[in-house]
Write a protein that holds these residues in place. Structure first.
Motif, short mmCIF file in Angstrom:
data_model
loop_
_atom_site.label_atom_id
_atom_site.label_comp_id
_atom_site.label_asym_id
_atom_site.label_seq_id
_atom_site.Cartn_x
_atom_site.Cartn_y
_atom_site.Cartn_z
N LEU A 1 8.19 -32.41 40.05
CA LEU A 1 9.39 -33.07 40.56
C LEU A 1 9.06 -34.43 41.16
N THR A 2 7.93 -34.51 41.85
CA THR A 2 7.51 -35.80 42.41
C THR A 2 7.26 -36.81 41.30
N GLU A 3 6.59 -36.37 40.24
CA GLU A 3 6.34 -37.24 39.08
C GLU A 3 7.66 -37.73 38.47
N LEU A 4 8.61 -36.82 38.36
CA LEU A 4 9.90 -37.18 37.76
C LEU A 4 10.67 -38.16 38.64
N HIS A 5 10.57 -37.99 39.95
CA HIS A 5 11.25 -38.91 40.87
C HIS A 5 10.65 -40.31 40.77
N ILE A 6 9.35 -40.39 40.58
CA ILE A 6 8.70 -41.69 40.40
C ILE A 6 9.17 -42.33 39.09
N LEU A 7 9.21 -41.53 38.03
CA LEU A 7 9.66 -42.03 36.73
C LEU A 7 11.11 -42.50 36.80
N ALA A 8 11.92 -41.82 37.62
CA ALA A 8 13.35 -42.14 37.72
C ALA A 8 13.60 -43.57 38.17
N ARG A 9 12.64 -44.17 38.82
CA ARG A 9 12.82 -45.55 39.29
C ARG A 9 12.90 -46.52 38.12
N GLN A 10 12.27 -46.16 36.98
CA GLN A 10 12.29 -47.05 35.81
C GLN A 10 13.14 -46.51 34.66
N ASN A 11 13.46 -45.23 34.70
CA ASN A 11 14.14 -44.60 33.56
C ASN A 11 15.54 -44.14 33.98
N LYS A 12 16.57 -44.77 33.42
CA LYS A 12 17.94 -44.48 33.82
C LYS A 12 18.34 -43.04 33.50
N ARG A 13 17.90 -42.55 32.36
CA ARG A 13 18.28 -41.19 31.96
C ARG A 13 17.69 -40.16 32.92
N ILE A 14 16.43 -40.34 33.27
CA ILE A 14 15.78 -39.41 34.20
C ILE A 14 16.36 -39.59 35.60
N ARG A 15 16.69 -40.83 35.96
CA ARG A 15 17.30 -41.07 37.28
C ARG A 15 18.62 -40.33 37.40
#
Length: 207
Positions: A115-129
């Motif tokens: 989940l922490t990894e996904l939250h970091i990715l969400a900063r650059q990825n709109k779909r994951i955000r």
């Protein structure tokens, strides 16, 4: 026709089983290697399937990550619901839930690492955000439905919007978990932090 239907049902069950296999493997690999260090082939190898089989179930890595996000949230939320459901007075149950919410973060269980990894990715990825935002909203709603409603039933009134309280609690726990990684504290201090968090939560309500 009966035989064809039976074959279709069997194929569906196998398909669902391999899909679950991919999600479980993805969580294991992502928790160990992180998103940047993980390829679809890595996940396929961990699942014991071909790369083509992974793409059969998930059109893109983003789609797979969305399902991984859902699964990680389900696992963490189930742990919290389980300790809350053990019974006792409302304040005791809320205290246990806060302890469990802290424990999964402090121990960095694999689902929380993902989940922490996904939250970091969400900063650059709109779909994951967007997916992370929806997951946060569900977690807040669960906290209200399973915990804070108990306080409301006791006649306590929130000093602020009840919708804000879960965000404050989770933000505090996430921040403390980050500090714990950088500068670990003793078990005694941990217990004191949980008591302080409980007191802070109660201070957001009044008779």
């Amino acid at each position: 026709m009966v035989r064809i239907s039976a074959l279709r049902r069997t194929g569906y069950k196998k398909s669902e089983a391999s899909r679950e296999q991919v999600i479980d493997a993805a969580i294991r690999v992502l928790a160990k290697q992180g998103i940047a260090g993980t390829s679809v082939q890595d996940i396929a190898d961990a699942a014991g399937l071909s790369k083509g089989a992974v793409h059969y179930h998930f059109e893109s890595k983003e789609e797979l990550l969305e399902r991984v996000l859902d699964r990680c949230c389900e696992i963490v939320e189930a742990r919290i619901r389980a300790v809350f459901a053990e019974g006792g007075l409302p304040l005791e149950r809320i205290h246990r839930a806060l302890v469990e919410m802290w424990t999964v973060r402090r121990d960095s269980v694999r689902e929380m690492r993902v989940l922490t990894e996904l939250h970091i990715l969400a900063r650059q990825n709109k779909r994951i955000r967007k997916a992370c935002g929806e997951a946060l909203q569900r977690a807040c709603r669960q906290m209200i439905d399973t915990g804070l409603d108990q306080l409301l039933a006791m006649g306590l009134k929130p000093r602020v919007s009840v919708e804000i309280i879960p965000r404050l609690i989770m933000a505090t726990l996430d921040g403390l978990a980050l500090q714990q990684e950088i500068d670990p504290v003793s078990p005694e201090t941990e217990s004191e932090m949980i008591r302080a968090l409980q007191a802070t939560t109660m201070a957001l309500f009044e008779l």
